[in-house]
Design an enzyme around this catalytic site. Structure first.
Site, PDB file in Angstrom:
ATOM      1  N   ASP A  67      -7.162 -18.975  99.773  1.00 41.95           N
ATOM      2  CA  ASP A  67      -5.923 -19.714  99.589  1.00 41.95           C
ATOM      3  C   ASP A  67      -5.621 -20.338 100.935  1.00 41.95           C
ATOM      4  O   ASP A  67      -5.633 -19.663 101.961  1.00 41.95           O
ATOM      5  CB  ASP A  67      -4.780 -18.816  99.115  1.00 41.95           C
ATOM      6  CG  ASP A  67      -3.672 -19.670  98.524  1.00 41.95           C
ATOM      7  OD1 ASP A  67      -3.951 -20.428  97.570  1.00 41.95           O
ATOM      8  OD2 ASP A  67      -2.538 -19.635  99.033  1.00 41.95           O
ATOM      9  N   LYS A 171     -17.288 -29.543 110.880  1.00 45.56           N
ATOM     10  CA  LYS A 171     -16.050 -28.908 110.401  1.00 45.56           C
ATOM     11  C   LYS A 171     -16.267 -27.408 110.203  1.00 45.56           C
ATOM     12  O   LYS A 171     -15.396 -26.581 110.507  1.00 45.56           O
ATOM     13  CB  LYS A 171     -15.583 -29.574 109.092  1.00 45.56           C
ATOM     14  CG  LYS A 171     -14.230 -29.038 108.619  1.00 45.56           C
ATOM     15  CD  LYS A 171     -13.735 -29.702 107.357  1.00 45.56           C
ATOM     16  CE  LYS A 171     -12.513 -28.945 106.827  1.00 45.56           C
ATOM     17  NZ  LYS A 171     -12.177 -29.269 105.441  1.00 45.56           N
ATOM     18  N   HIS A 176     -10.312 -23.703 110.021  1.00 43.44           N
ATOM     19  CA  HIS A 176      -9.613 -22.475 109.617  1.00 43.44           C
ATOM     20  C   HIS A 176     -10.489 -21.645 108.668  1.00 43.44           C
ATOM     21  O   HIS A 176     -10.596 -20.438 108.787  1.00 43.44           O
ATOM     22  CB  HIS A 176      -8.295 -22.865 108.936  1.00 43.44           C
ATOM     23  CG  HIS A 176      -8.436 -23.960 107.922  1.00 43.44           C
ATOM     24  ND1 HIS A 176      -9.097 -25.133 108.194  1.00 43.44           N
ATOM     25  CD2 HIS A 176      -8.063 -24.053 106.618  1.00 43.44           C
ATOM     26  CE1 HIS A 176      -9.097 -25.898 107.121  1.00 43.44           C
ATOM     27  NE2 HIS A 176      -8.478 -25.255 106.147  1.00 43.44           N
TER      28      HIS A 176
HETATM   29  P1  ITT Z   1      -8.379 -23.256  94.362  1.00 45.98           P
HETATM   30  O1  ITT Z   1      -7.025 -22.605  94.245  1.00 45.98           O
HETATM   31  O2  ITT Z   1      -9.084 -23.389  93.055  1.00 45.98           O
HETATM   32  O3  ITT Z   1      -9.231 -22.617  95.402  1.00 45.98           O
HETATM   33  P2  ITT Z   1      -6.871 -25.466  95.488  1.00 45.98           P
HETATM   34  O4  ITT Z   1      -7.240 -26.802  96.016  1.00 45.98           O
HETATM   35  O5  ITT Z   1      -5.720 -25.386  94.518  1.00 45.98           O
HETATM   36  O6  ITT Z   1      -8.171 -24.792  94.859  1.00 45.98           O
HETATM   37  P3  ITT Z   1      -5.289 -23.945  97.339  1.00 45.98           P
HETATM   38  O7  ITT Z   1      -4.313 -23.500  96.330  1.00 45.98           O
HETATM   39  O8  ITT Z   1      -5.762 -22.959  98.350  1.00 45.98           O
HETATM   40  O9  ITT Z   1      -6.608 -24.532  96.681  1.00 45.98           O
HETATM   41  O10 ITT Z   1      -4.660 -25.203  98.081  1.00 45.98           O
HETATM   42  C1  ITT Z   1      -5.209 -25.628  99.250  1.00 45.98           C
HETATM   43  C2  ITT Z   1      -4.772 -27.024  99.558  1.00 45.98           C
HETATM   44  O11 ITT Z   1      -4.545 -27.132 100.971  1.00 45.98           O
HETATM   45  C3  ITT Z   1      -5.903 -27.996  99.243  1.00 45.98           C
HETATM   46  O12 ITT Z   1      -5.808 -28.489  97.940  1.00 45.98           O
HETATM   47  C4  ITT Z   1      -5.705 -29.061 100.313  1.00 45.98           C
HETATM   48  O13 ITT Z   1      -4.714 -29.954  99.943  1.00 45.98           O
HETATM   49  C5  ITT Z   1      -5.191 -28.256 101.495  1.00 45.98           C
HETATM   50  N1  ITT Z   1      -6.338 -27.801 102.312  1.00 45.98           N
HETATM   51  C6  ITT Z   1      -6.807 -26.538 102.424  1.00 45.98           C
HETATM   52  N2  ITT Z   1      -7.885 -26.503 103.221  1.00 45.98           N
HETATM   53  C7  ITT Z   1      -8.112 -27.774 103.603  1.00 45.98           C
HETATM   54  C8  ITT Z   1      -9.078 -28.368 104.405  1.00 45.98           C
HETATM   55  O14 ITT Z   1     -10.089 -27.692 104.921  1.00 45.98           O
HETATM   56  N3  ITT Z   1      -8.995 -29.682 104.602  1.00 45.98           N
HETATM   57  C9  ITT Z   1      -8.010 -30.409 104.059  1.00 45.98           C
HETATM   58  N4  ITT Z   1      -7.071 -29.919 103.271  1.00 45.98           N
HETATM   59  C10 ITT Z   1      -7.104 -28.605 103.035  1.00 45.98           C
END
Ligand code: ITT
Length: 475
Positions: A67, A171, A176
């Site tokens: 997450d 990257k 992170h």
């Molecule tokens: P899952 O829950 O299925 O894993 P998700 O995209 O909904 O997919 P999250 O709830 O963890 O995942 O939301 C993470 C969001 O944060 C993601 O959709 C991006 O908008 C942002 N994000 C996270 N990591 C990122 C990264 O490495 N680069 C750019 N944006 C990122």
């Protein structure tokens, strides 16, 4: 080892598969699992566990989930856990970062961090979470179309590029998610551990046997330093010297030795030697490196114990050599603060005398503003100078950091063994150090000849010395 990655985000799948080449990794798609887990947790940790646990219970496999999100400080850490939904359901990645750029229009503070929390959920019911963070700035316009999500507007100062212009490999070195994966690999090698109770989660790494993160579970906030741009440590142990020996040089039995600032222990790799439900112990023995700067065979153990809202740290030094050994030891723990320094104060258990000649700034001027005697006084943190000061001959057994007169954290120490209590912050940083030391700062010594120094500790062969402090959080 086979791992299922519980994500529907193909950007994440690409990054995980690229990094985890030593594991058999399957995406949900590979396993024909079509499920969207509702993310209704209050923290990254809660959401990550929910995603991974759901799939682990369904499949009986080891499952990991991530997450993640972007925290922008000028927007009170928004979008945070709502990053995937920022601006409402109808937006795509581009729509979301355009909204963010709009929300930041006119703001000069553009500091931000990406957070990734990886949950590992084992078929036997165990859940482990590992957090990685990466600090940067939000640009005023997008640059690059690599990666996914907010990558085009996240500028990473060390590489002078946005994430959108990095290759997948680049990257995956610094992001992170890469940092959380570094910890996962350490965890699998038994070099990283987590302690967790109702209130707190404590992550400890093998480098320096040091705390990596302390998280307040009710809101996911870090309670110790995350401002690694300002200082790259969270709670290093200072051993076997405290502070900086002038010219990094000292003499022992007429021989010259070179030693690092605060000694070598915080730079060395410790081994995890024991772990129980609420406590872990890491150990360091002499290495070629340590022997060159301090000629003794020894063992240094650090035991962390989590009890309620308290983190306890116990150092144990053992002389494994056949000659007498000298050393000093101390903690250098950071506590997360905000930069409205004027709202903080320090409160001792009892009134203390603050010796002027042990107070200095980075240009070594004495700090005149302090009262000579005090129980509570404003904390001296500085936006433009490093300030450290020390109290000696302590009457108190604890000191407390207050914010707007409310307690934040109380640090307990062994008064009889504590020769000095140090306080320090890096200019403009978001952490404050409270440092109980069995010994005094090397700059308060009048000589660099070991035999003439004061406040050293000595151990005969096979003897051991323990030194303890703890931090109780008012959550
Ligand atoms: P899952 O829950 O299925 O894993 P998700 O995209 O909904 O997919 P999250 O709830 O963890 O995942 O939301 C993470 C969001 O944060 C993601 O959709 C991006 O908008 C942002 N994000 C996270 N990591 C990122 C990264 O490495 N680069 C750019 N944006 C990122």
């Amino acid at each position: 080892m086979e791992i299922i990655i519980a994500t529907n985000n193909q950007g994440k799948v690409r990054e995980f598969k690229n990094r985890l080449k030593d594991y058999e990794v399957f995406s949900l798609k590979d396993k024909n699992i079509d499920i969207e887990v509702e993310e209704d947790g209050k923290t990254f940790e809660e959401n990550a566990i929910k995603k991974a646990r759901t799939i682990s219970d369904m499949t009986g496999a080891l499952v990991m989930a991530d997450d993640s999100g972007l925290e922008v400080f000028a927007l009170d850490n928004a979008p945070g856990i709502y990053s995937a939904r920022y601006g409402g359901e109808g937006l795509d990645d581009k729509g979301r970062y355009e909204k963010l750029l709009k929300d930041l229009e006119g703001k000069t503070d553009r500091d931000a961090r990406f957070v990734s929390v990886i949950a590992l959920c084992f078929p036997d019911g165990r859940n482990v979470t590992l957090r990685g963070e990466c600090y940067g700035e939000i640009t005023t316009a997008p640059d690059g179309d690599g990666g996914f999500g907010y990558d085009p507007i996240f500028y990473y100062p060390p590489l002078k590029k946005t994430f959108g212009t990095l290759t997948l490999e680049e990257k995956n070195e610094i992001s992170h998610r890469a940092r959380a994966l570094d910890k996962m690999e350490l965890f699998f090698k038994d070099e990283m551990s987590c302690l967790e109770n109702e209130y707190l989660r404590l992550e400890i790494g093998s480098k320096g046997g040091e705390i990596l993160h302390l998280i307040n579970k009710s809101n996911g906030e870090n309670l110790m330093n995350t401002d690694l741009k300002s200082w790259d440590y969270v709670a290093p142990v200072c051993f076997p010297v405290l502070g900086e020996v002038p010219d990094d040089t000292y003499y022992y039995q007429n021989k010259k030795y070179l030693i690092d600032l605060h000694g070598f222990a915080h730079l060395q790799k410790f081994s995890l030697v024991s772990a129980s439900e609420n406590s872990v112990t890491y150990r360091l023995n002499e290495t070629e490196y340590s022997y060159k700067s301090w000629p003794f065979r020894f063992s240094l153990e650090i035991t962390y114990t989590l009890t309620g809202k308290k983190v306890e740290t116990l150092y144990k030094v053992t002389n494994n050599d056949d000659k007498q050994m000298f050393f000093n030891i101390g903690g250098h723990d950071t506590y997360a603060i905000t930069t409205d320094y004027e709202n903080y104060s320090l409160e001792y258990e009892k009134e203390e005398e603050i010796p002027k000649n042990c107070i200095y700034t980075n240009n070594r001027q004495f700090f005149e503003a302090l009262p000579e005697k005090a129980k509570t006084f404003p904390v001296m943190m500085s936006k433009d100078r490093a300030i450290a000061f020390f109290t000696k001959d302590l009457k108190s057994s604890w000191v407390q950091l207050n914010y707007k007169d409310k307690p934040v954290v109380r640090v307990y120490f062994e008064r009889e063994k504590t020769d000095s209590l140090g306080f320090w912050n890096e200019p403009n940083s978001k952490f404050y150090c409270i440092e109980p030391w069995a010994g005094i700062h090397e700059e308060c010594q009048t000589t660099n000849i070991t035999e003439e120094k004061t406040n050293l500790r000595y151990l005969e062969p096979n003897e051991e010395y323990t030194y303890y402090h703890s931090a109780e959080y008012f959550l």
